[in-house]
Design a protein around this motif. Structure first.
Motif, PDB file in Angstrom:
ATOM      1  N   TYR A 101     -10.931  -0.049  -4.682  1.00  0.00           N
ATOM      2  CA  TYR A 101      -9.992   1.072  -4.694  1.00  0.00           C
ATOM      3  C   TYR A 101      -9.590   1.431  -6.124  1.00  0.00           C
ATOM      4  O   TYR A 101      -9.417   2.613  -6.452  1.00  0.00           O
ATOM      5  CB  TYR A 101      -8.748   0.729  -3.882  1.00  0.00           C
ATOM      6  N   LEU A 102      -9.435   0.435  -6.982  1.00  0.00           N
ATOM      7  CA  LEU A 102      -9.053   0.712  -8.364  1.00  0.00           C
ATOM      8  C   LEU A 102     -10.144   1.515  -9.074  1.00  0.00           C
ATOM      9  O   LEU A 102      -9.851   2.458  -9.818  1.00  0.00           O
ATOM     10  CB  LEU A 102      -8.773  -0.595  -9.107  1.00  0.00           C
ATOM     11  N   VAL A 103     -11.400   1.144  -8.846  1.00  0.00           N
ATOM     12  CA  VAL A 103     -12.507   1.890  -9.444  1.00  0.00           C
ATOM     13  C   VAL A 103     -12.498   3.337  -8.940  1.00  0.00           C
ATOM     14  O   VAL A 103     -12.631   4.291  -9.729  1.00  0.00           O
ATOM     15  CB  VAL A 103     -13.860   1.214  -9.131  1.00  0.00           C
ATOM     16  N   ALA A 104     -12.331   3.517  -7.647  1.00  0.00           N
ATOM     17  CA  ALA A 104     -12.309   4.868  -7.079  1.00  0.00           C
ATOM     18  C   ALA A 104     -11.140   5.676  -7.628  1.00  0.00           C
ATOM     19  O   ALA A 104     -11.265   6.877  -7.886  1.00  0.00           O
ATOM     20  CB  ALA A 104     -12.231   4.789  -5.553  1.00  0.00           C
ATOM     21  N   THR A 105      -9.992   5.028  -7.830  1.00  0.00           N
ATOM     22  CA  THR A 105      -8.810   5.722  -8.340  1.00  0.00           C
ATOM     23  C   THR A 105      -9.012   6.163  -9.780  1.00  0.00           C
ATOM     24  O   THR A 105      -8.679   7.299 -10.149  1.00  0.00           O
ATOM     25  CB  THR A 105      -7.580   4.810  -8.239  1.00  0.00           C
ATOM     26  N   HIS A 106      -9.567   5.285 -10.620  1.00  0.00           N
ATOM     27  CA  HIS A 106      -9.843   5.661 -12.003  1.00  0.00           C
ATOM     28  C   HIS A 106     -10.833   6.831 -12.047  1.00  0.00           C
ATOM     29  O   HIS A 106     -10.717   7.712 -12.904  1.00  0.00           O
ATOM     30  CB  HIS A 106     -10.392   4.464 -12.776  1.00  0.00           C
ATOM     31  N   ALA A 107     -11.789   6.843 -11.136  1.00  0.00           N
ATOM     32  CA  ALA A 107     -12.771   7.931 -11.097  1.00  0.00           C
ATOM     33  C   ALA A 107     -12.113   9.270 -10.762  1.00  0.00           C
ATOM     34  O   ALA A 107     -12.608  10.329 -11.156  1.00  0.00           O
ATOM     35  CB  ALA A 107     -13.874   7.620 -10.092  1.00  0.00           C
ATOM     36  N   LEU A 108     -10.992   9.232 -10.037  1.00  0.00           N
ATOM     37  CA  LEU A 108     -10.268  10.454  -9.681  1.00  0.00           C
ATOM     38  C   LEU A 108      -9.383  10.951 -10.820  1.00  0.00           C
ATOM     39  O   LEU A 108      -8.826  12.048 -10.728  1.00  0.00           O
ATOM     40  CB  LEU A 108      -9.359  10.194  -8.469  1.00  0.00           C
ATOM     41  N   ASP A 109      -9.220  10.119 -11.858  1.00  0.00           N
ATOM     42  CA  ASP A 109      -8.201  10.372 -12.878  1.00  0.00           C
ATOM     43  C   ASP A 109      -6.820  10.442 -12.237  1.00  0.00           C
ATOM     44  O   ASP A 109      -5.952  11.244 -12.629  1.00  0.00           O
ATOM     45  CB  ASP A 109      -8.487  11.661 -13.661  1.00  0.00           C
ATOM     46  N   ALA A 110      -6.610   9.598 -11.240  1.00  0.00           N
ATOM     47  CA  ALA A 110      -5.309   9.450 -10.592  1.00  0.00           C
ATOM     48  C   ALA A 110      -4.690   8.129 -11.049  1.00  0.00           C
ATOM     49  O   ALA A 110      -5.356   7.281 -11.648  1.00  0.00           O
ATOM     50  CB  ALA A 110      -5.459   9.482  -9.071  1.00  0.00           C
ATOM     51  N   ARG A 111      -3.420   7.948 -10.749  1.00  0.00           N
ATOM     52  CA  ARG A 111      -2.719   6.722 -11.139  1.00  0.00           C
ATOM     53  C   ARG A 111      -2.766   5.717  -9.998  1.00  0.00           C
ATOM     54  O   ARG A 111      -2.362   6.038  -8.879  1.00  0.00           O
ATOM     55  CB  ARG A 111      -1.267   7.022 -11.486  1.00  0.00           C
ATOM     56  N   PRO A 112      -3.236   4.493 -10.243  1.00  0.00           N
ATOM     57  CA  PRO A 112      -3.200   3.477  -9.196  1.00  0.00           C
ATOM     58  C   PRO A 112      -1.853   2.754  -9.178  1.00  0.00           C
ATOM     59  O   PRO A 112      -1.274   2.454 -10.227  1.00  0.00           O
ATOM     60  CB  PRO A 112      -4.330   2.520  -9.602  1.00  0.00           C
ATOM     61  N   VAL A 113      -1.353   2.498  -7.983  1.00  0.00           N
ATOM     62  CA  VAL A 113      -0.135   1.712  -7.789  1.00  0.00           C
ATOM     63  C   VAL A 113      -0.463   0.642  -6.751  1.00  0.00           C
ATOM     64  O   VAL A 113      -1.006   0.960  -5.689  1.00  0.00           O
ATOM     65  CB  VAL A 113       1.037   2.584  -7.296  1.00  0.00           C
ATOM     66  N   ILE A 114      -0.153  -0.604  -7.054  1.00  0.00           N
ATOM     67  CA  ILE A 114      -0.426  -1.709  -6.129  1.00  0.00           C
ATOM     68  C   ILE A 114       0.893  -2.128  -5.482  1.00  0.00           C
ATOM     69  O   ILE A 114       1.863  -2.456  -6.171  1.00  0.00           O
ATOM     70  CB  ILE A 114      -1.068  -2.905  -6.858  1.00  0.00           C
ATOM     71  N   ILE A 115       0.922  -2.089  -4.155  1.00  0.00           N
ATOM     72  CA  ILE A 115       2.103  -2.486  -3.396  1.00  0.00           C
ATOM     73  C   ILE A 115       1.769  -3.736  -2.594  1.00  0.00           C
ATOM     74  O   ILE A 115       0.745  -3.782  -1.909  1.00  0.00           O
ATOM     75  CB  ILE A 115       2.528  -1.380  -2.410  1.00  0.00           C
ATOM     76  N   CYS A 116       2.624  -4.747  -2.693  1.00  0.00           N
ATOM     77  CA  CYS A 116       2.488  -5.899  -1.805  1.00  0.00           C
ATOM     78  C   CYS A 116       3.661  -5.863  -0.844  1.00  0.00           C
ATOM     79  O   CYS A 116       4.816  -6.128  -1.214  1.00  0.00           O
ATOM     80  CB  CYS A 116       2.445  -7.209  -2.589  1.00  0.00           C
ATOM     81  N   ASN A 117       3.376  -5.495   0.390  1.00  0.00           N
ATOM     82  CA  ASN A 117       4.381  -5.266   1.420  1.00  0.00           C
ATOM     83  C   ASN A 117       4.660  -6.566   2.200  1.00  0.00           C
ATOM     84  O   ASN A 117       3.967  -7.555   2.046  1.00  0.00           O
ATOM     85  CB  ASN A 117       3.873  -4.162   2.359  1.00  0.00           C
ATOM     86  N   LYS A 118       5.716  -6.523   3.006  1.00  0.00           N
ATOM     87  CA  LYS A 118       6.128  -7.654   3.838  1.00  0.00           C
ATOM     88  C   LYS A 118       6.584  -8.841   2.987  1.00  0.00           C
ATOM     89  O   LYS A 118       6.242  -9.990   3.246  1.00  0.00           O
ATOM     90  CB  LYS A 118       4.997  -8.065   4.794  1.00  0.00           C
ATOM     91  N   LEU A 119       7.383  -8.522   1.963  1.00  0.00           N
ATOM     92  CA  LEU A 119       7.893  -9.561   1.072  1.00  0.00           C
ATOM     93  C   LEU A 119       8.699 -10.598   1.826  1.00  0.00           C
ATOM     94  O   LEU A 119       8.791 -11.760   1.395  1.00  0.00           O
ATOM     95  CB  LEU A 119       8.755  -8.913  -0.026  1.00  0.00           C
ATOM     96  N   ASP A 120       9.265 -10.232   2.963  1.00  0.00           N
ATOM     97  CA  ASP A 120      10.035 -11.182   3.771  1.00  0.00           C
ATOM     98  C   ASP A 120       9.159 -12.290   4.336  1.00  0.00           C
ATOM     99  O   ASP A 120       9.667 -13.311   4.809  1.00  0.00           O
ATOM    100  CB  ASP A 120      10.743 -10.446   4.915  1.00  0.00           C
ATOM    101  N   LEU A 121       7.828 -12.117   4.283  1.00  0.00           N
ATOM    102  CA  LEU A 121       6.904 -13.160   4.756  1.00  0.00           C
ATOM    103  C   LEU A 121       6.328 -13.984   3.603  1.00  0.00           C
ATOM    104  O   LEU A 121       5.433 -14.804   3.816  1.00  0.00           O
ATOM    105  CB  LEU A 121       5.745 -12.530   5.533  1.00  0.00           C
ATOM    106  N   ALA A 122       6.851 -13.780   2.390  1.00  0.00           N
ATOM    107  CA  ALA A 122       6.276 -14.445   1.222  1.00  0.00           C
ATOM    108  C   ALA A 122       6.325 -15.969   1.335  1.00  0.00           C
ATOM    109  O   ALA A 122       5.414 -16.674   0.868  1.00  0.00           O
ATOM    110  CB  ALA A 122       6.997 -13.990  -0.043  1.00  0.00           C
ATOM    111  N   ASP A 123       7.377 -16.500   1.960  1.00  0.00           N
ATOM    112  CA  ASP A 123       7.497 -17.963   2.092  1.00  0.00           C
ATOM    113  C   ASP A 123       6.416 -18.540   2.993  1.00  0.00           C
ATOM    114  O   ASP A 123       6.119 -19.744   2.919  1.00  0.00           O
ATOM    115  CB  ASP A 123       8.878 -18.330   2.651  1.00  0.00           C
ATOM    116  N   GLN A 124       5.827 -17.708   3.853  1.00  0.00           N
ATOM    117  CA  GLN A 124       4.776 -18.175   4.758  1.00  0.00           C
ATOM    118  C   GLN A 124       3.378 -17.963   4.178  1.00  0.00           C
ATOM    119  O   GLN A 124       2.387 -18.288   4.817  1.00  0.00           O
ATOM    120  CB  GLN A 124       4.878 -17.423   6.094  1.00  0.00           C
ATOM    121  N   ASP A 125       3.321 -17.415   2.973  1.00  0.00           N
ATOM    122  CA  ASP A 125       2.043 -17.039   2.371  1.00  0.00           C
ATOM    123  C   ASP A 125       1.478 -18.215   1.583  1.00  0.00           C
ATOM    124  O   ASP A 125       2.160 -18.816   0.761  1.00  0.00           O
ATOM    125  CB  ASP A 125       2.265 -15.845   1.439  1.00  0.00           C
ATOM    126  N   ASN A 126       0.212 -18.539   1.814  1.00  0.00           N
ATOM    127  CA  ASN A 126      -0.419 -19.670   1.115  1.00  0.00           C
ATOM    128  C   ASN A 126      -1.739 -19.259   0.474  1.00  0.00           C
ATOM    129  O   ASN A 126      -2.673 -20.051   0.393  1.00  0.00           O
ATOM    130  CB  ASN A 126      -0.641 -20.832   2.087  1.00  0.00           C
TER     131      ASN A 126
END
Length: 292
Positions: A101-126
């Motif tokens: 997705y980052l490669v495709a976004t740079h090709a568009l000359d658009a700005r990439p933004v990375i979102i990591c959602n469901k932060l309330d589940l971070a304690d369960q993430d391994n």
């Protein structure tokens, strides 16, 4: 008489066009607009019988698309300012898909933004996710961690999206529809849940849909995917998607160096020195191989 409009969604041959007053018209398109897509600025005409008719597509700023099969490409959305790539805590991340997705976004000359959602589940993430997210932050990417249930990070997200045309992309189940709902609570959007059996998301958005944000700007919610590969780009376009390469491009022994096996490659020298992450370099090699 031709009228200006914006394509806000498409269901096969039928298109929903929003006119300058905000009224929605159900339209079909003439053959020359068969590739019209969500986000396109179009012209359309009233039809006394049946659907109104889309007659033309205005010049596009850019067009996000991906290969599907047998060399065909599928249009996803047009006229995009920012591509918001959504990951989710509590589910296995697909870092290769993020790089695609980052490669495709740079090709568009658009700005990439990375979102990591469901932060309330971070304690369960391994999945050692934070180390990888910090890698992207160190490369200069904007990374935002948020939770739709607690609204942590949501005010920052509203500010990032304001006055831009944004598209949400990512795996199924990362909570894109939940993000749309929390940004625009009046919308009646069906929220999907992760499948307990497979641990993968179920598709809750079947077509791309453009929404107007209350604080300004537009948000295109796109269907979740199992994987994403950018269209067949030339090598120099792929290189744009790797900001860690930029300072060294043009310093290789051979002017057309592919950074794969040529001697005197500055990219590989920096890789050996630990200045370029092996995982990111392997992602580059995979993209080069797939394009070939």
């Amino acid at each position: 008489m031709a009228n200006p409009g914006r394509l806000i969604s498409r269901f096969g041959a039928e298109m929903l066009i929003e006119d300058s007053s905000g009224e929605i018209h159900r339209c079909t398109g003439r053959k020359k607009v068969a590739d019209a897509v969500c986000g396109d600025n179009v012209t359309w005409e009233h039809n006394a019988q049946g659907n109104d008719v889309v007659t033309g597509i205005e010049p596009r700023k850019n067009l996000l698309k991906r290969p599907v099969s047998y060399g065909r490409k599928k249009n996803i959305a047009a006229n995009i300012d920012q591509v918001v790539i959504v990951l989710g805590y509590g589910m296995k991340p697909n870092w290769n898909m993020l790089d695609h997705y980052l490669v495709a976004t740079h090709a568009l000359d658009a700005r990439p933004v990375i979102i990591c959602n469901k932060l309330d589940l971070a304690d369960q993430d391994n999945f050692d996710r934070e180390r990888y997210l910090e890698d992207y932050e160190n490369l200069g990417y904007l990374v935002l961690r948020c939770s739709c249930s607690t609204e942590q990070g949501i005010p920052e997200l509203r500010n990032i999206l304001k006055d831009k045309t944004n598209i949400l992309v990512g795996q199924s189940g990362v909570g894109k529809s939940s993000i749309v709902k929390v940004l625009h609570p009046m919308l009646d959007i069906r929220i999907g849940e992760l499948s307990d059996a497979s641990g993968e998301g179920q598709h809750t958005t079947s077509v791309a849909m453009l929404y107007h944000l209350p604080d300004g700007g537009e948000l295109i919610d796109s269907p979740g995917v199992r994987d994403f590969k950018p269209e067949n780009f030339e090598r120099n376009i792929i290189e744009k998607g790797f900001p860690e390469f930029q300072q060294s491009l043009g310093e290789c022994r051979f002017h057309n160096c592919s950074h794969v096996k040529e001697p005197g490659c500055r990219i590989k020298e920096r890789l050996e020195k630990g200045e370029i992450l092996p995982r990111r370099y392997e992602s580059y090699l995979r993209l080069i191989s797939e394009q070939e």
